[in-house]
Motif scaffolding. Structure first.
Motif, PDB file in Angstrom:
ATOM      1  N   VAL A  14      45.842  48.988  52.198  1.00  0.00           N
ATOM      2  CA  VAL A  14      46.285  47.936  51.272  1.00  0.00           C
ATOM      3  C   VAL A  14      45.282  47.838  50.128  1.00  0.00           C
ATOM      4  CG1 VAL A  14      46.851  45.498  50.990  1.00  0.00           C
ATOM      5  CG2 VAL A  14      47.405  46.671  53.143  1.00  0.00           C
ATOM      6  N   LEU A  15      45.767  48.063  48.913  1.00  0.00           N
ATOM      7  CA  LEU A  15      44.943  47.938  47.707  1.00  0.00           C
ATOM      8  C   LEU A  15      45.362  46.673  46.980  1.00  0.00           C
ATOM      9  CD1 LEU A  15      45.053  51.613  46.364  1.00  0.00           C
ATOM     10  CD2 LEU A  15      43.414  50.584  47.944  1.00  0.00           C
ATOM     11  N   THR A  16      44.409  45.800  46.712  1.00  0.00           N
ATOM     12  CA  THR A  16      44.698  44.512  46.098  1.00  0.00           C
ATOM     13  C   THR A  16      43.999  44.388  44.749  1.00  0.00           C
ATOM     14  OG1 THR A  16      44.901  43.457  48.269  1.00  0.00           O
ATOM     15  CG2 THR A  16      44.585  42.014  46.371  1.00  0.00           C
ATOM     16  N   MET A  17      44.804  44.155  43.703  1.00  0.00           N
ATOM     17  CA  MET A  17      44.240  43.868  42.382  1.00  0.00           C
ATOM     18  C   MET A  17      43.900  42.382  42.323  1.00  0.00           C
ATOM     19  SD  MET A  17      46.817  46.053  39.888  1.00  0.00           S
ATOM     20  CE  MET A  17      48.314  45.477  40.720  1.00  0.00           C
ATOM     21  N   ASP A  18      42.692  42.089  41.887  1.00  0.00           N
ATOM     22  CA  ASP A  18      42.261  40.692  41.802  1.00  0.00           C
ATOM     23  C   ASP A  18      41.323  40.555  40.608  1.00  0.00           C
ATOM     24  OD1 ASP A  18      41.697  38.068  42.228  1.00  0.00           O
ATOM     25  OD2 ASP A  18      40.605  38.350  44.093  1.00  0.00           O
ATOM     26  N   HIS A  19      41.914  40.337  39.446  1.00  0.00           N
ATOM     27  CA  HIS A  19      41.144  40.231  38.206  1.00  0.00           C
ATOM     28  C   HIS A  19      41.664  39.028  37.422  1.00  0.00           C
ATOM     29  CE1 HIS A  19      38.399  41.919  35.212  1.00  0.00           C
ATOM     30  NE2 HIS A  19      39.290  41.581  34.294  1.00  0.00           N
ATOM     31  N   PRO A  20      41.159  37.826  37.749  1.00  0.00           N
ATOM     32  CA  PRO A  20      41.627  36.609  37.077  1.00  0.00           C
ATOM     33  C   PRO A  20      41.411  36.683  35.564  1.00  0.00           C
ATOM     34  CG  PRO A  20      40.273  36.113  39.012  1.00  0.00           C
ATOM     35  CD  PRO A  20      40.107  37.575  38.738  1.00  0.00           C
ATOM     36  N   PRO A  21      42.231  35.956  34.792  1.00  0.00           N
ATOM     37  CA  PRO A  21      43.228  35.003  35.292  1.00  0.00           C
ATOM     38  C   PRO A  21      44.616  35.582  35.527  1.00  0.00           C
ATOM     39  CG  PRO A  21      43.000  34.770  32.941  1.00  0.00           C
ATOM     40  CD  PRO A  21      42.002  35.804  33.339  1.00  0.00           C
ATOM     41  N   VAL A  22      44.925  36.763  34.923  1.00  0.00           N
ATOM     42  CA  VAL A  22      46.312  37.254  35.010  1.00  0.00           C
ATOM     43  C   VAL A  22      46.394  38.725  35.411  1.00  0.00           C
ATOM     44  CG1 VAL A  22      47.261  35.562  33.402  1.00  0.00           C
ATOM     45  CG2 VAL A  22      46.359  37.726  32.513  1.00  0.00           C
ATOM     46  N   ASN A  23      45.312  39.265  35.988  1.00  0.00           N
ATOM     47  CA  ASN A  23      45.296  40.678  36.366  1.00  0.00           C
ATOM     48  C   ASN A  23      45.615  41.596  35.187  1.00  0.00           C
ATOM     49  OD1 ASN A  23      44.531  40.513  39.121  1.00  0.00           O
ATOM     50  ND2 ASN A  23      46.596  39.850  39.658  1.00  0.00           N
ATOM     51  N   ALA A  24      45.117  41.226  33.997  1.00  0.00           N
ATOM     52  CA  ALA A  24      45.139  42.133  32.852  1.00  0.00           C
ATOM     53  C   ALA A  24      43.855  42.952  32.934  1.00  0.00           C
ATOM     54  CB  ALA A  24      45.208  41.353  31.542  1.00  0.00           C
ATOM     55  N   LEU A  25      43.975  44.218  33.251  1.00  0.00           N
ATOM     56  CA  LEU A  25      42.799  45.007  33.596  1.00  0.00           C
ATOM     57  C   LEU A  25      42.103  45.594  32.371  1.00  0.00           C
ATOM     58  CD1 LEU A  25      44.137  47.010  36.691  1.00  0.00           C
ATOM     59  CD2 LEU A  25      43.024  44.776  36.631  1.00  0.00           C
ATOM     60  N   PRO A  26      40.775  45.573  32.361  1.00  0.00           N
ATOM     61  CA  PRO A  26      40.017  46.273  31.322  1.00  0.00           C
ATOM     62  C   PRO A  26      40.069  47.773  31.598  1.00  0.00           C
ATOM     63  CG  PRO A  26      38.525  45.379  32.961  1.00  0.00           C
ATOM     64  CD  PRO A  26      39.899  44.897  33.332  1.00  0.00           C
ATOM     65  N   ALA A  27      39.549  48.544  30.667  1.00  0.00           N
ATOM     66  CA  ALA A  27      39.606  50.003  30.800  1.00  0.00           C
ATOM     67  C   ALA A  27      39.022  50.473  32.133  1.00  0.00           C
ATOM     68  CB  ALA A  27      38.870  50.660  29.632  1.00  0.00           C
ATOM     69  N   GLU A  54      46.507  39.565  43.895  1.00  0.00           N
ATOM     70  CA  GLU A  54      46.243  38.142  44.083  1.00  0.00           C
ATOM     71  C   GLU A  54      46.499  37.418  42.763  1.00  0.00           C
ATOM     72  OE1 GLU A  54      45.616  36.437  46.680  1.00  0.00           O
ATOM     73  OE2 GLU A  54      45.058  37.937  48.184  1.00  0.00           O
ATOM     74  N   GLY A  55      46.611  36.104  42.827  1.00  0.00           N
ATOM     75  CA  GLY A  55      46.712  35.320  41.612  1.00  0.00           C
ATOM     76  C   GLY A  55      48.136  35.015  41.188  1.00  0.00           C
ATOM     77  N   ARG A  56      48.288  34.707  39.918  1.00  0.00           N
ATOM     78  CA  ARG A  56      49.553  34.206  39.380  1.00  0.00           C
ATOM     79  C   ARG A  56      50.620  35.273  39.281  1.00  0.00           C
ATOM     80  NH1 ARG A  56      47.108  32.070  33.997  1.00  0.00           N
ATOM     81  NH2 ARG A  56      49.287  32.250  33.340  1.00  0.00           N
ATOM     82  N   GLY A  57      50.232  36.520  39.156  1.00  0.00           N
ATOM     83  CA  GLY A  57      51.216  37.575  39.011  1.00  0.00           C
ATOM     84  C   GLY A  57      50.642  38.921  39.405  1.00  0.00           C
ATOM     85  N   PHE A  58      51.508  39.914  39.458  1.00  0.00           N
ATOM     86  CA  PHE A  58      51.125  41.256  39.899  1.00  0.00           C
ATOM     87  C   PHE A  58      50.199  41.922  38.887  1.00  0.00           C
ATOM     88  CE2 PHE A  58      52.047  45.859  40.032  1.00  0.00           C
ATOM     89  CZ  PHE A  58      51.738  46.130  41.352  1.00  0.00           C
ATOM     90  N   ASN A  59      50.618  41.973  37.625  1.00  0.00           N
ATOM     91  CA  ASN A  59      49.806  42.633  36.607  1.00  0.00           C
ATOM     92  C   ASN A  59      50.336  42.277  35.225  1.00  0.00           C
ATOM     93  OD1 ASN A  59      49.146  45.109  34.735  1.00  0.00           O
ATOM     94  ND2 ASN A  59      47.729  45.290  36.455  1.00  0.00           N
ATOM     95  N   ALA A  60      49.434  41.943  34.308  1.00  0.00           N
ATOM     96  CA  ALA A  60      49.828  41.587  32.943  1.00  0.00           C
ATOM     97  C   ALA A  60      49.465  42.678  31.950  1.00  0.00           C
ATOM     98  CB  ALA A  60      49.188  40.270  32.535  1.00  0.00           C
ATOM     99  N   GLY A  61      49.188  43.882  32.441  1.00  0.00           N
ATOM    100  CA  GLY A  61      48.898  44.997  31.553  1.00  0.00           C
ATOM    101  C   GLY A  61      47.433  45.125  31.233  1.00  0.00           C
ATOM    102  N   VAL A  62      47.144  45.502  29.992  1.00  0.00           N
ATOM    103  CA  VAL A  62      45.756  45.730  29.588  1.00  0.00           C
ATOM    104  C   VAL A  62      45.131  44.427  29.093  1.00  0.00           C
ATOM    105  CG1 VAL A  62      46.336  48.096  28.957  1.00  0.00           C
ATOM    106  CG2 VAL A  62      46.284  46.331  27.187  1.00  0.00           C
ATOM    107  N   ASP A  63      43.817  44.433  29.061  1.00  0.00           N
ATOM    108  CA  ASP A  63      43.070  43.268  28.596  1.00  0.00           C
ATOM    109  C   ASP A  63      43.039  43.285  27.065  1.00  0.00           C
ATOM    110  OD1 ASP A  63      41.292  41.264  27.994  1.00  0.00           O
ATOM    111  OD2 ASP A  63      39.779  41.891  29.454  1.00  0.00           O
TER     112      ASP A  63
END
Length: 253
Positions: A14-27, A54-63
């Motif tokens: 299980v791989l979990t993305m957890d990058h608050p606040p919206v899982n918009a990931l940096p490079a 985790e958090g409010r949504g799955f992924n919001a794209g790039v930061d």
């Protein structure tokens, strides 16, 4: 930590993305995700990977903030390479990848789920590409794997989203469940795959990729070229400056 990895004795990772606040990931976050997926697939004990957040949504794209803070184009190049790396790792993972989606799945999130093998979504999940509103392009390759061609074009031009139920009707989402059941449903499906002969499943993944009618890597890389063009022309900067402002064209859909 952006990516958490949990390995289970039955071969499920299980791989979990957890990058608050919206899982918009940096490079670097995209590369970290790619590394985690590749490491999971390279382990012969792994039988299936579950990608969740985790958090409010799955992924919001790039930061977007990371991009706007860069006076040049170094971060744009870095994040484009990062997204390509992450999407590629999911598609080429030697075992099936199940995406368990809740809340928003936007931009780069579409690249992840579009390249995954199976999608399970919570009832509150919605999917879209607000790229045009952000002065960018990309991931239409992956959206076209989720919805019919003309629906994909309309969504791409307008930035409008599709619900989990709609994607289930299109056949791209395997199951829509109550949010509280999302992890359980994904786990149960992963168990049903993990119970199969692992070599057969790995060859099945390889064979399905081999008959895919679209080269997703080349197609997405072609799209990325237009994002570079828009940025070099200065248009992207103009659009991003209005992102999130009242009356501006950039908005969170």
């Amino acid at each position: 930590m952006t990516i958490r990895i949990r390995r289970h004795d039955n071969g499920i990772v299980v791989l979990t993305m957890d990058h608050p606040p919206v899982n918009a990931l940096p490079a670097q976050g995209w590369h970290d995700l790619a590394d985690a997926v590749r490491a999971a697939g390279a382990d012969e004990r792994t039988r299936v990977v579950v990608l969740r957040a985790e958090g409010r949504g799955f992924n919001a794209g790039v930061d977007i903030k990371e991009l706007t803070a860069d006076p040049g184009h170094a971060k744009l190049i870095a994040v484009n390479h990062g997204c390509f790396d992450a999407f590629k790792s999911v598609y080429e993972c030697p075992v099936p990848v199940i995406s368990a989606v809740h809340g928003f799945c936007l931009g780069g999130g579409i690249g992840l789920v579009g390249n995954s093998d199976i999608i399970i979504a919570a009832e509150d999940a919605y999917f879209g590409l607000p790229e045009v509103d952000r002065g960018a392009l990309g991931a239409a390759t992956h959206l076209s794997r989720l919805v019919p061609q003309h629906r994909a074009r309309a969504m791409f031009y307008t930035g409008r989203t599709a619900t989990a139920r709609e994607l289930a009707d299109f056949g791209s989402v395997w199951e829509v469940v109550e949010p509280a059941r999302l992890h359980t449903a994904a786990w149960e499906l992963a168990e049903s795959i993990a119970d199969k002969n692992p070599l057969v499943i790995r060859r099945a993944k390889e064979s399905l990729n081999g008959i895919d009618p679209v080269d997703v890597h080349r197609s997405y890389r072609f799209e990325q070229g237009f994002t570079f063009e828009l940025n070099l022309s200065g248009v992207s900067d103009q659009v991003r400056e209005s992102f999130g402002e009242p009356g501006g064209s950039g908005r969170h859909t």
